[in-house]
Structure formats: structure tokens, C-alpha cells
Scaffold this motif. Structure first.
Motif, PDB file in Angstrom:
ATOM      1  N   ASP A 197      -5.609  13.094   2.704  1.00  9.60           N
ATOM      2  CA  ASP A 197      -7.069  12.852   2.453  1.00  9.60           C
ATOM      3  C   ASP A 197      -7.390  11.556   2.016  1.00  9.60           C
ATOM      4  O   ASP A 197      -8.617  11.060   2.289  1.00  9.60           O
ATOM      5  CB  ASP A 197      -7.692  13.997   1.654  1.00  9.60           C
ATOM      6  N   THR A 198      -6.411  10.894   1.316  1.00 10.48           N
ATOM      7  CA  THR A 198      -6.577   9.902   0.785  1.00 10.48           C
ATOM      8  C   THR A 198      -5.532   8.570   1.330  1.00 10.48           C
ATOM      9  O   THR A 198      -5.349   7.587   0.690  1.00 10.48           O
ATOM     10  CB  THR A 198      -6.175   9.813  -0.792  1.00 10.48           C
ATOM     11  N   TRP A 199      -5.197   8.883   2.726  1.00  6.39           N
ATOM     12  CA  TRP A 199      -4.079   7.985   3.222  1.00  6.39           C
ATOM     13  C   TRP A 199      -4.741   6.358   3.178  1.00  6.39           C
ATOM     14  O   TRP A 199      -3.817   5.395   3.023  1.00  6.39           O
ATOM     15  CB  TRP A 199      -3.779   8.281   4.591  1.00  6.39           C
ATOM     16  N   ALA A 200      -6.110   6.358   3.156  1.00  2.08           N
ATOM     17  CA  ALA A 200      -6.447   4.833   3.269  1.00  2.08           C
ATOM     18  C   ALA A 200      -6.739   4.142   1.860  1.00  2.08           C
ATOM     19  O   ALA A 200      -7.131   2.944   1.735  1.00  2.08           O
ATOM     20  CB  ALA A 200      -7.762   4.925   4.141  1.00  2.08           C
ATOM     21  N   GLU A 201      -6.703   5.055   0.921  1.00  2.00           N
ATOM     22  CA  GLU A 201      -7.287   4.414  -0.381  1.00  2.00           C
ATOM     23  C   GLU A 201      -6.086   3.807  -1.098  1.00  2.00           C
ATOM     24  O   GLU A 201      -5.070   4.195  -1.009  1.00  2.00           O
ATOM     25  CB  GLU A 201      -7.943   5.562  -0.944  1.00  2.00           C
ATOM     26  N   VAL A 202      -6.389   2.776  -1.946  1.00  2.00           N
ATOM     27  CA  VAL A 202      -5.641   2.301  -3.001  1.00  2.00           C
ATOM     28  C   VAL A 202      -6.086   2.315  -4.271  1.00  2.00           C
ATOM     29  O   VAL A 202      -7.396   1.988  -4.579  1.00  2.00           O
ATOM     30  CB  VAL A 202      -5.496   0.836  -2.477  1.00  2.00           C
ATOM     31  N   HIS A 203      -5.331   2.737  -5.132  1.00  2.00           N
ATOM     32  CA  HIS A 203      -5.328   2.818  -6.485  1.00  2.00           C
ATOM     33  C   HIS A 203      -4.606   2.149  -7.410  1.00  2.00           C
ATOM     34  O   HIS A 203      -3.567   1.614  -6.729  1.00  2.00           O
ATOM     35  CB  HIS A 203      -5.797   4.229  -7.002  1.00  2.00           C
ATOM     36  N   GLY A 204      -4.567   2.212  -8.686  1.00  2.00           N
ATOM     37  CA  GLY A 204      -3.780   1.121  -9.538  1.00  2.00           C
ATOM     38  C   GLY A 204      -2.385   1.844  -9.489  1.00  2.00           C
ATOM     39  O   GLY A 204      -2.065   3.036  -9.194  1.00  2.00           O
ATOM     40  N   PRO A 205      -1.322   1.338 -10.146  1.00  2.00           N
ATOM     41  CA  PRO A 205       0.112   1.969 -10.050  1.00  2.00           C
ATOM     42  C   PRO A 205       0.239   2.721 -11.059  1.00  2.00           C
ATOM     43  O   PRO A 205      -0.403   2.951 -12.152  1.00  2.00           O
ATOM     44  CB  PRO A 205       0.939   0.745 -10.289  1.00  2.00           C
ATOM     45  N   VAL A 206       0.906   3.975 -10.759  1.00  2.00           N
ATOM     46  CA  VAL A 206       1.124   5.216 -11.678  1.00  2.00           C
ATOM     47  C   VAL A 206       2.715   5.400 -11.617  1.00  2.00           C
ATOM     48  O   VAL A 206       3.464   4.678 -10.730  1.00  2.00           O
ATOM     49  CB  VAL A 206       0.423   6.449 -11.228  1.00  2.00           C
ATOM     50  N   ASP A 207       3.240   5.860 -12.725  1.00  2.00           N
ATOM     51  CA  ASP A 207       4.482   6.355 -12.752  1.00  2.00           C
ATOM     52  C   ASP A 207       5.031   7.763 -11.835  1.00  2.00           C
ATOM     53  O   ASP A 207       3.972   8.424 -11.629  1.00  2.00           O
ATOM     54  CB  ASP A 207       4.811   6.921 -14.196  1.00  2.00           C
ATOM     55  N   ASP A 208       6.027   7.658 -11.294  1.00  2.00           N
ATOM     56  CA  ASP A 208       6.643   8.717 -10.437  1.00  2.00           C
ATOM     57  C   ASP A 208       5.594   8.793  -9.319  1.00  2.00           C
ATOM     58  O   ASP A 208       5.588   9.990  -8.764  1.00  2.00           O
ATOM     59  CB  ASP A 208       6.569  10.031 -11.276  1.00  2.00           C
ATOM     60  N   TYR A 209       4.816   7.834  -8.718  1.00  2.00           N
ATOM     61  CA  TYR A 209       4.307   8.188  -7.626  1.00  2.00           C
ATOM     62  C   TYR A 209       5.029   8.547  -6.272  1.00  2.00           C
ATOM     63  O   TYR A 209       6.029   7.687  -5.837  1.00  2.00           O
ATOM     64  CB  TYR A 209       3.515   6.835  -6.944  1.00  2.00           C
ATOM     65  N   PRO A 210       4.695   9.601  -5.403  1.00  2.00           N
ATOM     66  CA  PRO A 210       5.873  10.151  -4.450  1.00  2.00           C
ATOM     67  C   PRO A 210       5.482   9.187  -3.331  1.00  2.00           C
ATOM     68  O   PRO A 210       4.488   8.862  -2.899  1.00  2.00           O
ATOM     69  CB  PRO A 210       5.298  11.130  -4.137  1.00  2.00           C
ATOM     70  N   GLU A 211       6.391   8.592  -2.722  1.00  2.00           N
ATOM     71  CA  GLU A 211       6.525   7.866  -1.337  1.00  2.00           C
ATOM     72  C   GLU A 211       5.880   8.619  -0.328  1.00  2.00           C
ATOM     73  O   GLU A 211       6.003   9.861  -0.144  1.00  2.00           O
ATOM     74  CB  GLU A 211       7.651   7.362  -0.924  1.00  2.00           C
ATOM     75  N   GLN A 212       4.702   8.259   0.277  1.00  2.00           N
ATOM     76  CA  GLN A 212       4.095   8.689   1.494  1.00  2.00           C
ATOM     77  C   GLN A 212       4.199   7.694   2.667  1.00  2.00           C
ATOM     78  O   GLN A 212       4.020   6.677   2.552  1.00  2.00           O
ATOM     79  CB  GLN A 212       2.672   8.969   1.033  1.00  2.00           C
ATOM     80  N   VAL A 213       4.273   8.192   3.846  1.00  2.00           N
ATOM     81  CA  VAL A 213       4.324   7.917   5.193  1.00  2.00           C
ATOM     82  C   VAL A 213       3.545   8.451   6.205  1.00  2.00           C
ATOM     83  O   VAL A 213       3.803   9.733   6.264  1.00  2.00           O
ATOM     84  CB  VAL A 213       5.933   7.465   5.426  1.00  2.00           C
ATOM     85  N   PHE A 214       2.871   7.722   6.889  1.00  2.00           N
ATOM     86  CA  PHE A 214       1.943   8.123   7.962  1.00  2.00           C
ATOM     87  C   PHE A 214       2.240   7.540   9.095  1.00  2.00           C
ATOM     88  O   PHE A 214       2.464   6.466   9.251  1.00  2.00           O
ATOM     89  CB  PHE A 214       0.705   8.085   7.480  1.00  2.00           C
ATOM     90  N   VAL A 215       1.843   8.517  10.162  1.00  2.00           N
ATOM     91  CA  VAL A 215       2.456   7.807  11.686  1.00  2.00           C
ATOM     92  C   VAL A 215       1.164   7.882  12.256  1.00  2.00           C
ATOM     93  O   VAL A 215       0.195   8.838  12.248  1.00  2.00           O
ATOM     94  CB  VAL A 215       3.446   8.837  12.353  1.00  2.00           C
ATOM     95  N   HIS A 216       0.498   6.747  12.711  1.00  2.00           N
ATOM     96  CA  HIS A 216      -0.856   6.155  13.236  1.00  2.00           C
ATOM     97  C   HIS A 216      -0.423   6.061  15.113  1.00  2.00           C
ATOM     98  O   HIS A 216       0.280   5.285  15.358  1.00  2.00           O
ATOM     99  CB  HIS A 216      -1.416   4.827  12.687  1.00  2.00           C
ATOM    100  N   ASP A 217      -1.197   6.633  15.634  1.00  2.00           N
ATOM    101  CA  ASP A 217      -1.232   6.483  17.166  1.00  2.00           C
ATOM    102  C   ASP A 217      -2.567   5.339  17.430  1.00  2.00           C
ATOM    103  O   ASP A 217      -3.387   5.435  16.883  1.00  2.00           O
ATOM    104  CB  ASP A 217      -1.621   7.640  17.968  1.00  2.00           C
ATOM    105  N   VAL A 218      -1.929   4.530  18.196  1.00  2.00           N
ATOM    106  CA  VAL A 218      -2.893   3.454  18.715  1.00  2.00           C
ATOM    107  C   VAL A 218      -3.905   3.923  19.872  1.00  2.00           C
ATOM    108  O   VAL A 218      -3.545   4.378  20.858  1.00  2.00           O
ATOM    109  CB  VAL A 218      -2.313   2.269  19.337  1.00  2.00           C
TER     110      VAL A 218
END
Length: 304
Positions: A197-218
Motif C-alpha cells: 500500500d505504500t510502495w511509492a512513499e518514502v519516509h526517513g530511515p528506521v532500524d531493521d526496515y525489511p527489504e522490499q522488492v516490487f515488480v512493475h510491468d511497463v
């Protein structure tokens, strides 16, 4: 411009343009980059060791991954390490650790052009050649990368390529936002699904943030993606030929000391490595003598 120091990190709206360094010992990838003195590219703690000093495999690739504005992955595999047809393929392939033979370095009052060739070959294995040309207008705000990958071997060869474009602080900062090349992306795994739900949003750095990877179709013949920073009033935009790069991976890691957003045009949406790509019928194949062309442009501008 080739392995030179980046300008000092001070930014203003007056004067200047896009400055970047090219790494001939790393397939003519792009390392540090600034816009009017403002750093754009994320750099890992590894920095940029000489490509020849870096080994292969999962851990070794991470020990050699310096980040930078462009890190090329391929040419015969990308994604997780796998065993395919009895051949081992390490994390993200070999090409980004291989030196280029620089064939052109031309500077005029209007333009800078750098060209080179990288050969990835093994006895009883693949014989692939990358011909790369990088061009930029002097004082301008865009970089154009034109690649041609040729199978010089006698057998059909699996071919995967990913353009790992990495943005970091201070350009990547709280309030920035990603605009993707199509509709909502597909999450790679449960951690990404939790952040869909928040794939496009950027917040400040946090500890232990889980790596997230998304696949976009063109959608459409031209791929386009943007990273916007309203606080700075700047936007970094990627555009590419979707006929050969039909998808984009988004690497989102907002962890303290590992604060990075990767926008990664790719020639297949197969994200789980070469063996899985073949099993799923998603491994691109180059016939003997076949050449495939790729085009990627990265631009920075003031946000309208």
C-alpha cells in the motif's frame, strides 16, 4: 569523468548540471553522480573496489557492490544465485565486475561520448559481448546509455540483463515519491506484500526496515519511472525502450545506513534467478550471432 572525483556536495539552483563518473574497470558502469553539486547516487559501505578484485557468488557480489547510479547485472543471469543446466550462476551475474576495453573517449564543447566493449566468456561456456556507449551534453542534465549484447558463441544462450539504478540521500529523503511505469506493482515476497500500500512513499530511515522488492510491468512502447523530491524541487526520471526492457524492479530499503531506492529496468520479469526463469518459460534466449539492443536515459530536472 572517468574514475574522477565527484564535485563537492553543495547545491543551488544557479548554474551547473549533471556530473558523474564512469568506471571502466566495472563494465563502464556509473558510480558517483551529482546534480548542481547535490549527490544523487546511493553508495554502499563497499564503495567501488576494482572489479577484478571482486569474486563471484552471493556473498562475494555483495562484497563488491558499491551501489552507484548504475550497476549492470547480467549478462547470462540476474537475481538470486542458481544452478541451471549444470552451470552455477551467482547473484546478479558477472558483467558488473568485468573491465571494459575503452574504445572511444570523445569530448567536444557540446558533448561527451564514452564507448567500450566487455566480453563475458568461458571455455565450454557462454561467449557474450557487451558494446556500450554513454553520452551526455556538456552542462546538461541527462545521461544516455546505449547497449548492444551479442551472442558470439555457437549455441543459443540464456540472456538476462538488469539496469540497477540506485538513489540515496540527500536526494532520497522523507517526502520523496516514486512514480512507476504502469499500474500498481506486484510484491516479490511477504515483506513486500506487507508494504504494497505504500510502495511509492518514502519516509526517513528506521532500524531493521525489511527489504522490499516490487515488480512493475511497463505500459506502452516507452518505459518511464520517476523519483520526485518536493522538498528539493527536483525529479530524477528514467526512460527506456520497453520492447527490450518490458519490466522494472523497484528495490526499497529505508534502513538506517542502508537508505536506498533502486529503480531497475529489466529484460524479463523473472525475479527469482536464471533456473526459475527457465523453468517458468521466462528466460530470454539469444541465438548464435544474435544481437539485442537496449537504451536507457536518466535525466534530472526541477520538479514542475
Amino acid at each position: 569523468m572517468v574514475r574522477g572525483p565527484a564535485p563537492a556536495a553543495s547545491w543551488s539552483r544557479a548554474g551547473g548540471g549533471l556530473a558523474f563518473e564512469v568506471l571502466p574497470d566495472r563494465a563502464l558502469d556509473i558510480g558517483r553522480a551529482t546534480f548542481r553539486g547535490l549527490p544523487l547516487a546511493w553508495r554502499s559501505p563497499v564503495d567501488f573496489p576494482l572489479g577484478a578484485s571482486v569474486g563471484e557468488g552471493g556473498v562475494d557480489w555483495l562484497r563488491g557492490f558499491g551501489g552507484g547510479l548504475l550497476a549492470t547485472c547480467g549478462l547470462d543471469s540476474m537475481g538470486p544465485a542458481s544452478l541451471d543446466g549444470g552451470r552455477e550462476h551467482g547473484l546478479h551475474g558477472r558483467i558488473g565486475r568485468m573491465p571494459a576495453s575503452v574504445t572511444r573517449c570523445e569530448v567536444t564543447d557540446q558533448q561527451v561520448i564514452i564507448g567500450g566493449t566487455v566480453r563475458q566468456a568461458a571455455l565450454f561456456g557462454e561467449t557474450l559481448r557487451l558494446d556500450r556507449t554513454i553520452s551526455a551534453e556538456v552542462g546538461g542534465a541527462s545521461i544516455r546509455i546505449e547497449d548492444r549484447v551479442t551472442n558470439e558463441g555457437m549455441d543459443p544462450e540464456g540472456h538476462m540483463i538488469l539496469y540497477h539504478c540506485n538513489f540515496g540521500w540527500p536526494f532520497l529523503d522523507e517526502g520523496a515519491r516514486v512514480v512507476g511505469p504502469g499500474p500498481a506493482p506486484t510484491p516479490r515476497d511477504p515483506p513486500a506484500a506487507a508494504g504494497l500500500d505504500t510502495w511509492a512513499e518514502v519516509h526517513g530511515p528506521v532500524d531493521d526496515y525489511p527489504e522490499q522488492v516490487f515488480v512493475h510491468d511497463v505500459q506502452g512502447p516507452e518505459g518511464r519511472a520517476r523519483l520526485e523530491n518536493p522538498r528539493l524541487g527536483l525529479v530524477a526520471a528514467l526512460s527506456w525502450d520497453a520492447s527490450t526492457l518490458p519490466a522494472m524492479f523497484q528495490w526499497k530499503l529505508l534502513r538506517r545506513r542502508q537508505y536506498v531506492m533502486g529503480l531497475e529496468p529489466v529484460n524479463t520479469r523473472a525475479i527469482f534467478g536464471r533456473a526459475r526463469a527457465r523453468a517458468d518459460g521466462e528466460l530470454p534466449i539469444l541465438a548464435p550471432g544474435e544481437t539485442r539492443a537496449y537504451r536507457l536515459t536518466l535525466s534530472v530536472d526541477e520538479l514542475a
